[in-house]
Each structure stands twice: as C-alpha cells, then as structure tokens.
Design a protein around this motif. Structure first.
Motif, short mmCIF file in Angstrom:
data_model
loop_
_atom_site.label_atom_id
_atom_site.label_comp_id
_atom_site.label_asym_id
_atom_site.label_seq_id
_atom_site.Cartn_x
_atom_site.Cartn_y
_atom_site.Cartn_z
N PHE A 30 -8.07 -0.97 -11.93
CA PHE A 30 -6.68 -1.13 -12.35
C PHE A 30 -5.73 -0.45 -11.36
CE2 PHE A 30 -3.02 0.86 -14.42
CZ PHE A 30 -2.32 -0.28 -14.82
N TYR A 31 -6.01 0.81 -10.99
CA TYR A 31 -5.13 1.53 -10.08
C TYR A 31 -5.05 0.89 -8.70
CZ TYR A 31 -4.83 5.40 -13.43
OH TYR A 31 -4.60 6.16 -14.55
N THR A 32 -6.17 0.36 -8.20
CA THR A 32 -6.10 -0.30 -6.88
C THR A 32 -5.17 -1.51 -6.96
OG1 THR A 32 -8.11 -1.59 -7.28
CG2 THR A 32 -8.35 0.47 -6.02
N ALA A 37 0.02 -3.84 -5.53
CA ALA A 37 1.25 -4.55 -5.90
C ALA A 37 2.48 -3.69 -5.62
CB ALA A 37 1.20 -4.93 -7.38
N PHE A 38 2.37 -2.40 -5.92
CA PHE A 38 3.47 -1.47 -5.68
C PHE A 38 3.84 -1.45 -4.20
CE2 PHE A 38 5.94 2.39 -6.24
CZ PHE A 38 6.33 2.33 -7.56
N ILE A 39 2.83 -1.38 -3.34
CA ILE A 39 3.06 -1.36 -1.89
C ILE A 39 3.72 -2.65 -1.42
CG2 ILE A 39 1.86 -1.42 0.34
CD1 ILE A 39 -0.18 0.57 -0.94
N LEU A 40 3.29 -3.77 -1.98
CA LEU A 40 3.83 -5.06 -1.56
C LEU A 40 5.24 -5.34 -2.05
CD1 LEU A 40 0.71 -7.37 -2.03
CD2 LEU A 40 1.72 -6.61 0.13
N PHE A 41 5.57 -4.89 -3.25
CA PHE A 41 6.80 -5.34 -3.88
C PHE A 41 7.86 -4.26 -4.14
CE2 PHE A 41 3.46 -8.31 -5.40
CZ PHE A 41 3.88 -9.41 -4.66
N VAL A 42 7.56 -3.01 -3.88
CA VAL A 42 8.50 -1.93 -4.17
C VAL A 42 8.82 -1.20 -2.86
CG1 VAL A 42 8.84 0.19 -5.50
CG2 VAL A 42 7.59 -1.71 -6.50
N VAL A 92 -4.02 2.37 -0.41
CA VAL A 92 -4.37 2.04 -1.79
C VAL A 92 -5.48 2.97 -2.29
CG1 VAL A 92 -5.39 0.26 -3.28
CG2 VAL A 92 -3.63 -0.37 -1.62
N GLN A 93 -6.48 3.20 -1.45
CA GLN A 93 -7.59 4.08 -1.83
C GLN A 93 -7.10 5.51 -2.02
OE1 GLN A 93 -11.02 3.75 0.74
NE2 GLN A 93 -10.76 1.53 0.87
N ALA A 94 -6.26 5.99 -1.11
CA ALA A 94 -5.75 7.36 -1.22
C ALA A 94 -4.92 7.54 -2.49
CB ALA A 94 -4.92 7.71 0.01
N LEU A 95 -4.06 6.58 -2.79
CA LEU A 95 -3.22 6.67 -3.99
C LEU A 95 -4.06 6.59 -5.26
CD1 LEU A 95 -0.28 4.43 -2.79
CD2 LEU A 95 -0.13 6.87 -3.30
#
Length: 151
Positions: A30-32, A37-42, A92-95
């Motif tokens: 779920f978090y990945t 999505a957060f990285i792509l759209f925010v 993504v992995q770090a977050l």
C-alpha cells in the motif's frame, strides 16, 4: 499455463506465512503505491513536509533491537518493491521504509543525492537508521548529498 502455476504457488506461500508478516507485506504494498502516486501527482514541497525535518539527522547509533527491526523492514520493502506493478525505486522504497519504521517509533534519516553521469544528472535516495542503511545505502558513496530529512 506456467503463469497460473506460479500464481498458485505464490498464493499458497502467502497463506502459509504468519498474519503479522502478511500485514507487513500489505502495508508495504500500500505505501509503495501511495508514495509512487504522491511523487507523480503532488508537488515536491508537499512531499518534503512528509519526509521530516530538513537539514537534520537522526541518532548515529541505535540499539540491537532497533537494528533487527530495521533489517526486517528493509527485507520486506525490498521484496515488495520488486513485486509491485508500478515503479518502486529508491525514493519510494526510502519513504515506505521510513513510514513503516516511524510507526514503530524508530527515527530515521532520508538522504537525497545527485551525481553527474555524462551529460545527465542522476538522483538517488537512501534511508539510514543509526549505522544501518535500510534502503539504497549500497551505492550512496557514488552520490553527493543535497538534502537530508530526519523524523
């Protein structure tokens, strides 16, 4: 036909593991997806606020129990990142690992680095907990740190 047998085998394996591990795998999955999505759209400024305190670092040493948990989370995140249908690379992995460790009250530091490769700039992110590099640490020496965030 072979795809079906692989899927059947993996499904059986999933149901054989403990419920605690199933939950960790599902959280990581779920978090990945969420962070991708957060990285792509925010905009990055909003993401930056979620990463922790800018220009600060977490403790340089941790207890053996914390390292054990960090190592386990590293394994879970690395495994799940290789199975996602979306791109789950270093940031993504770090977050994801940072979020999972934060839920266990373990402080970490995310590092963002860059390097020049020919005419291109390459970026990388890695996560540190104490002396242990949870994600992306194997190639951190190839990059110059441009930002760090502690939680």
């Amino acid at each position: 036909m072979q795809i079906l047998s692989v899927l059947t085998r993996k499904t059986k394996t999933f149901f054989k593991i403990s419920n605690e591990l199933k939950i960790e795998f599902l959280k990581a999955f779920f978090y990945t997806g969420f962070y991708r999505a957060f990285i792509l759209f925010v905009p990055f400024n909003k993401l930056r606020k979620r990463m922790g305190k800018h220009k600060e670092e977490s403790a340089a040493k941790e207890t053996r129990d914390v390292y054990k948990i960090a190592s386990h989370i590293s394994w879970v995140v690395t495994l799940i990142s290789s199975k996602t249908p979306w791109e789950s690379k270093c940031l993504v992995q770090a977050l994801t690992a940072q979020r999972m460790l934060k839920s266990k009250n373990i402080s970490t530091t995310i590092y963002l680095g860059v390097r020049k490769e020919g005419n291109e700039m390459k970026a990388h992110a890695w996560l540190r907990c104490g002396e242990y590099y949870v994600t992306g640490g194997a190639i951190r020496d190839q990059y110059t740190v441009v930002a760090k965030f502690a939680n």
